[in-house]
Design a protein around this motif. Structure first.
Motif, short mmCIF file in Angstrom:
data_model
loop_
_atom_site.label_atom_id
_atom_site.label_comp_id
_atom_site.label_asym_id
_atom_site.label_seq_id
_atom_site.Cartn_x
_atom_site.Cartn_y
_atom_site.Cartn_z
N ILE A 61 1.20 -1.68 0.26
CA ILE A 61 -0.19 -0.42 -0.24
C ILE A 61 0.49 1.48 -0.12
O ILE A 61 1.82 1.34 1.22
CB ILE A 61 -1.25 0.15 1.68
CG1 ILE A 61 -1.63 -1.02 1.08
CG2 ILE A 61 -1.78 0.92 1.06
CD1 ILE A 61 -2.79 -1.91 2.44
N LYS A 62 0.98 2.28 -0.68
CA LYS A 62 1.15 3.43 -1.18
C LYS A 62 0.91 4.48 -0.10
O LYS A 62 -0.14 4.66 0.42
CB LYS A 62 1.81 3.96 -2.73
CG LYS A 62 1.92 3.44 -3.66
CD LYS A 62 1.21 4.41 -4.85
CE LYS A 62 1.79 2.68 -5.99
NZ LYS A 62 2.11 1.76 -5.90
N VAL A 63 1.92 4.96 0.25
CA VAL A 63 1.59 6.28 1.73
C VAL A 63 2.13 7.59 1.04
O VAL A 63 3.24 7.56 0.80
CB VAL A 63 2.04 5.47 3.00
CG1 VAL A 63 1.76 6.75 3.66
CG2 VAL A 63 1.52 4.61 3.49
N VAL A 64 1.27 8.71 1.45
CA VAL A 64 1.84 10.02 1.37
C VAL A 64 0.95 10.41 2.40
O VAL A 64 -0.06 10.87 2.71
CB VAL A 64 0.81 10.48 -0.22
CG1 VAL A 64 0.15 10.49 -0.05
CG2 VAL A 64 1.00 12.10 -0.34
N LEU A 65 1.97 11.59 3.10
CA LEU A 65 1.32 12.62 4.13
C LEU A 65 1.46 14.04 3.65
O LEU A 65 2.27 14.45 2.58
CB LEU A 65 2.67 13.11 5.07
CG LEU A 65 2.53 13.98 6.22
CD1 LEU A 65 1.01 13.81 6.88
CD2 LEU A 65 3.73 13.71 6.94
N VAL A 66 0.17 14.17 3.06
CA VAL A 66 0.03 15.33 2.86
C VAL A 66 -0.78 16.74 3.55
O VAL A 66 -1.50 16.52 4.96
CB VAL A 66 -1.64 15.70 1.82
CG1 VAL A 66 -1.75 16.45 1.05
CG2 VAL A 66 -1.52 14.81 0.94
N THR A 67 -0.12 17.87 4.16
CA THR A 67 -0.48 18.23 5.34
C THR A 67 -0.15 20.64 4.74
O THR A 67 -0.10 20.62 3.76
CB THR A 67 0.29 18.37 6.03
OG1 THR A 67 -0.06 19.21 7.62
CG2 THR A 67 1.98 18.91 5.58
N ALA A 68 -1.24 20.58 5.69
CA ALA A 68 -1.48 22.20 4.98
C ALA A 68 -0.02 23.10 5.63
O ALA A 68 -0.04 24.24 5.66
CB ALA A 68 -2.25 23.38 6.06
N GLU A 69 0.35 22.71 6.23
CA GLU A 69 2.07 23.28 7.37
C GLU A 69 2.85 23.54 5.63
O GLU A 69 2.88 22.21 5.62
CB GLU A 69 2.31 21.90 8.08
CG GLU A 69 1.38 21.63 9.79
CD GLU A 69 1.98 23.63 10.37
OE1 GLU A 69 2.46 24.08 10.87
OE2 GLU A 69 0.62 23.80 11.12
N LYS A 70 3.47 23.99 6.16
CA LYS A 70 4.86 24.18 6.08
C LYS A 70 6.10 24.13 6.42
O LYS A 70 6.93 24.42 5.90
CB LYS A 70 4.93 25.77 5.24
CG LYS A 70 3.82 26.12 4.15
CD LYS A 70 3.89 27.05 3.06
CE LYS A 70 2.59 27.50 2.44
NZ LYS A 70 3.57 29.11 1.76
N SER A 71 5.99 23.64 7.87
CA SER A 71 7.70 23.93 8.44
C SER A 71 8.22 22.15 8.49
O SER A 71 7.23 21.13 7.44
CB SER A 71 6.97 22.91 10.56
OG SER A 71 5.90 22.27 10.26
N LYS A 72 9.25 22.05 8.82
CA LYS A 72 9.69 20.59 8.21
C LYS A 72 9.90 20.05 9.18
O LYS A 72 10.19 18.48 8.32
CB LYS A 72 11.45 21.45 8.26
CG LYS A 72 12.14 22.69 7.71
CD LYS A 72 11.88 22.09 5.90
CE LYS A 72 12.90 23.16 5.33
NZ LYS A 72 12.34 23.07 4.15
N PHE A 73 8.84 19.50 9.67
CA PHE A 73 8.19 18.66 11.00
C PHE A 73 7.77 17.20 9.74
O PHE A 73 7.75 16.17 9.84
CB PHE A 73 7.26 18.73 11.81
CG PHE A 73 8.15 19.48 12.86
CD1 PHE A 73 8.64 19.04 13.92
CD2 PHE A 73 7.45 20.63 12.85
CE1 PHE A 73 9.00 20.46 15.05
CE2 PHE A 73 8.04 21.65 13.55
CZ PHE A 73 8.42 21.20 15.24
N ALA A 74 7.30 17.32 8.98
CA ALA A 74 6.48 16.76 8.34
C ALA A 74 7.57 15.76 6.88
O ALA A 74 7.48 14.77 7.19
CB ALA A 74 5.16 17.09 7.07
#
Length: 191
Positions: A61-74
């Motif tokens: 299963i493929k996984v992607v993290l999509v976030t409004a944040e622009k910080s480097k944490f993701a």
């Protein structure tokens, strides 16, 4: 007379999933952010969730993290997940990250990611926790949220995790997906 247990709609939908899309704050990370004199300094996540992500990647299963944040944490989190030997040796596909998008912009970004991987919305699950996730949740086949999600999101979801975001909710989702697909977690490589 023996009767077979019928499959629920959430189980049926989960059995078809080929990709999982995750929101950042409130899903991958807890909803808490620690601030210092120079801004955000710390976000919390669960290793249990990381293991869940590893298990579903081991199942293809493929996984992607999509976030409004622009910080480097993701970025740092995804870099860590891609530092595992199973990614480096090509057994698992790398996890991806898309930052700085919310609402309709998040839909556009996810749609491009889906097309890039030759998938359809009907093959995707999304885990979100707040209104900024709703537009993507309207499009995917399987909607999930952490226990601490906003009421509207919980009511709209096919699956509500027992645990909160950043504290095991992703693992709850991953375990549910694997079970729906008939995959024994113990048969998969952990790293």
């Amino acid at each position: 007379m023996k009767t077979e247990k019928s499959e629920s709609l959430p189980e049926f939908l989960a059995s078809k999933i080929k990709a999982v899309i995750l929101d950042g704050d409130g899903v991958v990370f807890t909803s808490q952010v620690f601030f210092g004199t120079h801004g955000e300094v710390l976000k919390e996540r669960s290793f249990i969730d990381g293991q869940g992500i590893s298990l579903i990647r081991a199942a293809g299963i493929k996984v992607v993290l999509v976030t409004a944040e622009k910080s480097k944490f993701a970025d740092v989190f995804v870099e860590k997940m891609n530092g595992l030997d199973s990614v480096k040796n090509g057994k698992w596909q790398p996890m991806e990250v898309i930052t700085g998008v919310i609402g309709k912009d998040k839909v556009v970004a996810v749609e491009k990611w889906i097309e890039k991987h030759h998938l359809s919305w009907d093959e995707c699950a999304y885990m979100g926790d707040d209104l900024g996730d709703y537009a993507v949740m309207e499009k995917v086949a399987f909607r999930a949220c952490p226990n601490g999600a906003e009421k509207l999101i919980k009511e709209f979801s096919h699956f509500v995790a027992e645990r909160d975001g950043g504290k095991g909710a992703i693992r709850d989702l991953c375990d549910f997906l694997l079970k729906a697909k008939g995959v024994d977690s113990l048969s998969l490589e952990f790293r």
